[in-house]
Scaffold this motif. Structure first.
Motif, PDB file in Angstrom:
ATOM      1  N   ARG A  77       0.741  -1.266  -0.128  1.00  0.00           N
ATOM      2  CA  ARG A  77      -0.008  -0.029   0.128  1.00  0.00           C
ATOM      3  C   ARG A  77       0.764   1.246   0.092  1.00  0.00           C
ATOM      4  O   ARG A  77       1.975   1.282   0.347  1.00  0.00           O
ATOM      5  CB  ARG A  77      -0.998   0.046   1.091  1.00  0.00           C
ATOM      6  N   GLY A  78       0.356   2.309  -0.364  1.00  0.00           N
ATOM      7  CA  GLY A  78       0.959   3.714  -0.329  1.00  0.00           C
ATOM      8  C   GLY A  78       1.199   4.117   0.844  1.00  0.00           C
ATOM      9  O   GLY A  78       0.513   3.532   2.137  1.00  0.00           O
ATOM     10  N   LYS A  79       1.987   5.091   1.166  1.00  0.00           N
ATOM     11  CA  LYS A  79       2.369   5.507   2.683  1.00  0.00           C
ATOM     12  C   LYS A  79       0.934   6.464   2.908  1.00  0.00           C
ATOM     13  O   LYS A  79       0.361   7.133   2.192  1.00  0.00           O
ATOM     14  CB  LYS A  79       3.444   6.497   2.754  1.00  0.00           C
ATOM     15  N   GLY A  80       0.552   6.361   4.127  1.00  0.00           N
ATOM     16  CA  GLY A  80      -0.515   7.098   4.770  1.00  0.00           C
ATOM     17  C   GLY A  80      -1.780   6.953   4.284  1.00  0.00           C
ATOM     18  O   GLY A  80      -2.728   7.756   4.317  1.00  0.00           O
ATOM     19  N   THR A  81      -2.073   5.561   3.890  1.00  0.00           N
ATOM     20  CA  THR A  81      -3.505   5.217   3.560  1.00  0.00           C
ATOM     21  C   THR A  81      -3.771   3.792   4.204  1.00  0.00           C
ATOM     22  O   THR A  81      -2.646   3.365   4.881  1.00  0.00           O
ATOM     23  CB  THR A  81      -3.712   5.168   1.841  1.00  0.00           C
ATOM     24  N   THR A  82      -4.886   3.204   3.915  1.00  0.00           N
ATOM     25  CA  THR A  82      -5.052   1.779   4.608  1.00  0.00           C
ATOM     26  C   THR A  82      -5.180   0.940   3.291  1.00  0.00           C
ATOM     27  O   THR A  82      -5.672   1.526   2.313  1.00  0.00           O
ATOM     28  CB  THR A  82      -6.423   2.076   5.297  1.00  0.00           C
ATOM     29  N   PRO A  83      -4.966  -0.243   3.531  1.00  0.00           N
ATOM     30  CA  PRO A  83      -5.025  -1.083   2.181  1.00  0.00           C
ATOM     31  C   PRO A  83      -6.184  -1.139   1.505  1.00  0.00           C
ATOM     32  O   PRO A  83      -6.449  -1.220   0.337  1.00  0.00           O
ATOM     33  CB  PRO A  83      -4.672  -2.681   2.939  1.00  0.00           C
ATOM     34  N   ASP A  84      -7.384  -1.058   2.247  1.00  0.00           N
ATOM     35  CA  ASP A  84      -8.777  -1.176   1.517  1.00  0.00           C
ATOM     36  C   ASP A  84      -8.881  -0.118   0.700  1.00  0.00           C
ATOM     37  O   ASP A  84      -9.661   0.105  -0.508  1.00  0.00           O
ATOM     38  CB  ASP A  84      -9.838  -1.036   2.691  1.00  0.00           C
ATOM     39  N   LYS A  85      -8.032   1.060   1.029  1.00  0.00           N
ATOM     40  CA  LYS A  85      -8.301   2.408   0.073  1.00  0.00           C
ATOM     41  C   LYS A  85      -7.374   2.647  -0.984  1.00  0.00           C
ATOM     42  O   LYS A  85      -7.112   3.551  -1.596  1.00  0.00           O
ATOM     43  CB  LYS A  85      -8.103   3.647   1.132  1.00  0.00           C
ATOM     44  N   ASP A  86      -6.501   1.339  -1.004  1.00  0.00           N
ATOM     45  CA  ASP A  86      -5.271   1.685  -1.940  1.00  0.00           C
ATOM     46  C   ASP A  86      -5.679   0.966  -3.219  1.00  0.00           C
ATOM     47  O   ASP A  86      -6.011  -0.311  -3.296  1.00  0.00           O
ATOM     48  CB  ASP A  86      -4.065   0.752  -1.275  1.00  0.00           C
ATOM     49  N   GLU A  87      -5.625   1.767  -4.278  1.00  0.00           N
ATOM     50  CA  GLU A  87      -6.288   1.316  -5.514  1.00  0.00           C
ATOM     51  C   GLU A  87      -5.472   0.202  -6.162  1.00  0.00           C
ATOM     52  O   GLU A  87      -6.153  -0.911  -6.619  1.00  0.00           O
ATOM     53  CB  GLU A  87      -5.971   2.630  -6.503  1.00  0.00           C
ATOM     54  N   GLY A  99       3.237  -5.352   6.385  1.00  0.00           N
ATOM     55  CA  GLY A  99       2.480  -6.146   7.048  1.00  0.00           C
ATOM     56  C   GLY A  99       0.930  -6.150   6.855  1.00  0.00           C
ATOM     57  O   GLY A  99       0.360  -6.901   6.835  1.00  0.00           O
ATOM     58  N   GLU A 100       0.526  -4.895   6.716  1.00  0.00           N
ATOM     59  CA  GLU A 100      -0.913  -4.480   6.539  1.00  0.00           C
ATOM     60  C   GLU A 100      -1.371  -4.822   5.162  1.00  0.00           C
ATOM     61  O   GLU A 100      -2.439  -5.469   4.982  1.00  0.00           O
ATOM     62  CB  GLU A 100      -1.026  -2.935   6.712  1.00  0.00           C
ATOM     63  N   SER A 101      -0.452  -4.777   3.994  1.00  0.00           N
ATOM     64  CA  SER A 101      -0.860  -5.099   2.843  1.00  0.00           C
ATOM     65  C   SER A 101      -0.871  -6.559   2.584  1.00  0.00           C
ATOM     66  O   SER A 101      -2.067  -7.215   2.099  1.00  0.00           O
ATOM     67  CB  SER A 101       0.237  -4.704   1.802  1.00  0.00           C
ATOM     68  N   VAL A 102       0.117  -7.326   3.173  1.00  0.00           N
ATOM     69  CA  VAL A 102      -0.031  -8.646   3.190  1.00  0.00           C
ATOM     70  C   VAL A 102      -1.276  -9.266   3.815  1.00  0.00           C
ATOM     71  O   VAL A 102      -2.001 -10.185   3.222  1.00  0.00           O
ATOM     72  CB  VAL A 102       1.239  -9.619   3.923  1.00  0.00           C
TER      73      VAL A 102
END
Ligand SMILES: [Zn+2]
Length: 568
Positions: A80-90, A130-133
């Motif tokens: 995921r990009g910095k400063g976002t959450t995985p579910d909002k990452d395109e 960690g969050e992305s995986v």
């Protein structure tokens, strides 16, 4: 530490391999390559970035309908990009939305990159991994974590590099992929690092290797990693990839299987390696390297008379393996038997009665040798190959015959050009003259030919050219350059390839075009059904009873076309 997990071959030809300069492959070609890779028996095929561009989106859509056996497909993305959450990452959303069951996400492990390129602190980078995986795992995906620049990162700060991997493993990654992104790491260091990673994480996840060849060690690094406990190797067919390429699976697979005893592929699939390597090269429009290990045309060639006589006594004297194991053959005179066996097998697979016509294989082999010497290449030209077999069997004669063609190219002031072709063609005892325009000489020729034969063969409109590849064959030739054209055609159901060779592009294209259309018309007429694959002498009795008056040697083909013609 040894792992009980079955070994994984992970192919990235369609993603990393496509980074090679000048590589341009259509969606349909990518699909054909993927199907072939699945047939070869690789365990995971990485297809590219879903939703990153229309071409990859289309590829994933088309691939979904294909039978890939047990081969899994991976979609590629990043953490995921910095400063976002995985579910909002395109990009993570695109991986979730893609049907591919495996997601491979690339991330940082080198603190220099974390701070200078990504511009986040080390702790945020760990959270990104960690969050992305974890997110992808929660969405039902199998995750491979691609640790970019891992070996450089480990050299700089081993503990941080390992912490990045551990974070991915803790979050549920199936594999952590150690990438030698700059491709200059040497096998000794790879061995040392992989040993440590396997010791620390090998009980939690797979350890995979992804090597580039800038130091000339991509294959060696991959083998070293496996020797130290890695249980997944990423690579590409023929080593395609940017700069000096990726690790070549065509060397790694036989090295693992035949030299290291790693059970990564069946014997039967391994024997398809050479054909797969050439098939992929052909579709990528890259000349196969004759000196490529295992699969190169000259990989088992022997010139010296001494070699040959020793080889006759015992092939092990000058060959490191039996070439048949990888589907290759020794290119010496004594080996014609090997070539013959291959051809016989191929003709038999097509359904022709080779056993009833024992001399057929020899005739086909002779024709092939002459043709290949002239520059023909049948790896991706299945239609031309089958037509050659049929002509050697005395099956149907040509469906139409060219008297002449003429092409005029009009170059205009504004830089545009228009081509006009006139074709004089005979179908049976009728003569047709047709003229057509096109955006290039070959296009105009194609249109004029179709116009010429459509009255007798209305099915010609169902045949579409889907691809067109040109190669200039001037290497290793004392004479003037020769042009080879390969055309892929489809009727919406089947897809076939044809080949033409000539002194110029129009001549070569015409020949490939004629094979392509002839094959398509025969296909529509049912000429490839099993009962039609026997020469007239073998099937005359039964066929004549049904259709008296049919021209000899055609197995009723003209009759079928006439019937369809009248119906339209
Ligand atoms: Zn790479």
């Amino acid at each position: 530490m040894t792992s009980a997990r079955p070994f994984l071959l992970y192919d990235t030809t369609l993603r990393d391999g496509m980074q090679r300069e000048g590589m341009s492959v259509s969606v349909d070609e990518k699909v054909r390559i993927a199907v072939r890779l699945a047939e070869l028996g690789v365990h995971i095929i990485e297809g590219g970035f879903p939703a990153s561009n229309p071409k990859d989106t289309e590829f994933f859509r088309k691939l979904q309908g294909q039978d890939l056996g047990s081969t899994r497909v991976a979609a590629f993305g990043m953490t995921r990009g910095k400063g976002t959450t995985p579910d909002k990452d395109e990009n993570l959303r695109a991986l979730v939305d893609c049907w591919a069951p495996v997601s491979c996400i690339v991330g940082k492990t080198w603190d220099l990159h974390v701070e200078k390129v990504l511009r986040v602190d080390r702790a945020e980078n760990l959270r990104m991994i960690g969050e992305s995986v974890r997110y992808l795992r929660e969405q039902g995906k199998t995750v491979h974590y691609d640790a970019e620049h891992f070996f450089d990162g480990y050299a700089a700060h081993p503990e941080y590099a390992l912490e990045c991997l551990r974070t991915a493993a803790d979050a549920g990654a199936e594999a952590v992929v150690l990438c030698d992104t700059n491709g200059a790491t040497l096998p000794m260091f790879v061995g040392e690092v992989v040993e440590r990673v396997v010791a620390e994480l090998g009980n939690m996840c797979r350890v995979a290797i992804h090597a580039h060849n800038d130091g000339g060690c991509a294959v060696a690094n991959s083998l070293m990693a496996v020797a130290k406990g890695a249980d997944c190797v990423q690579g590409t067919i023929n080593g395609y990839g940017e700069r000096c390429g990726n690790a070549d699976l065509c060397a790694i697979i036989p090295d693992l299987k035949l030299k290291m005893g790693v059970d990564c592929i069946s014997d039967e699939d391994l024997a398809g390696l050479t054909e797969t390597a050439h098939f992929v090269a052909e579709l990528c429009n890259v000349s196969p390297d004759p000196h490529q290990p295992y699969v190169g045309l000259d990989a088992f060639a022997h010139k010296g008379g001494l070699h040959i006589s020793a080889m006759e006594r015992d092939p092990r004297t000058f060959q490191h393996i039996d070439p048949a194991l990888v589907g290759n053959e020794p290119h010496v005179l004594v080996s014609e038997l090997a070539g013959k066996a291959t051809i016989k097998q191929r003709v038999k697979q097509l359904g022709y009665p080779v056993d009833e016509d024992p001399a057929l294989t020899d005739r086909v082999l002779d024709r092939l040798k002459d043709k290949e010497h002239e520059g023909y290449h049948y790896e991706a030209a299945d239609a031309s190959f089958e037509l050659l077999v049929r002509s050697e069997m005395g099956l149907e004669a040509e469906l139409f015959h060219l008297e002449a063609f003429r092409i005029i190219i009009e170059q205009r002031e504004d830089g545009s050009s228009l081509s006009e072709a006139t074709v004089k063609v005979h179908v049976g005892d009728e003569r047709f003259i047709e003229t057509a325009e096109g955006n290039g000489p070959v296009n105009a020729l194609d249109s004029a030919l179709r116009a010429g034969i459509e009255r007798r063969f209305p099915h010609v409109h169902d045949i579409h050219l889907v691809n067109y590849r040109v190669r200039i064959l001037d290497e290793d030739r004392g004479t003037a350059a020769t042009t080879r054209v390969i055309i892929d055609s489809s009727d919406g159901r089947d897809c076939w390839g044809s080949v033409g060779v000539g002194e110029n592009i129009v001549e070569a294209s015409w020949e490939a075009l004629v094979d392509s259309i002839t094959y398509g018309l025969l296909l529509a007429a049912g000429a490839f059904e099993d009962d039609m694959k026997r020469p007239a002498s073998l099937c005359r009795a039964s066929a004549e009873a049904e259709e008296p008056g049919r021209p000899p040697g055609t197995c009723g083909l003209y009759g079928r076309f006439d019937t369809q013609d009248k119906a339209e």
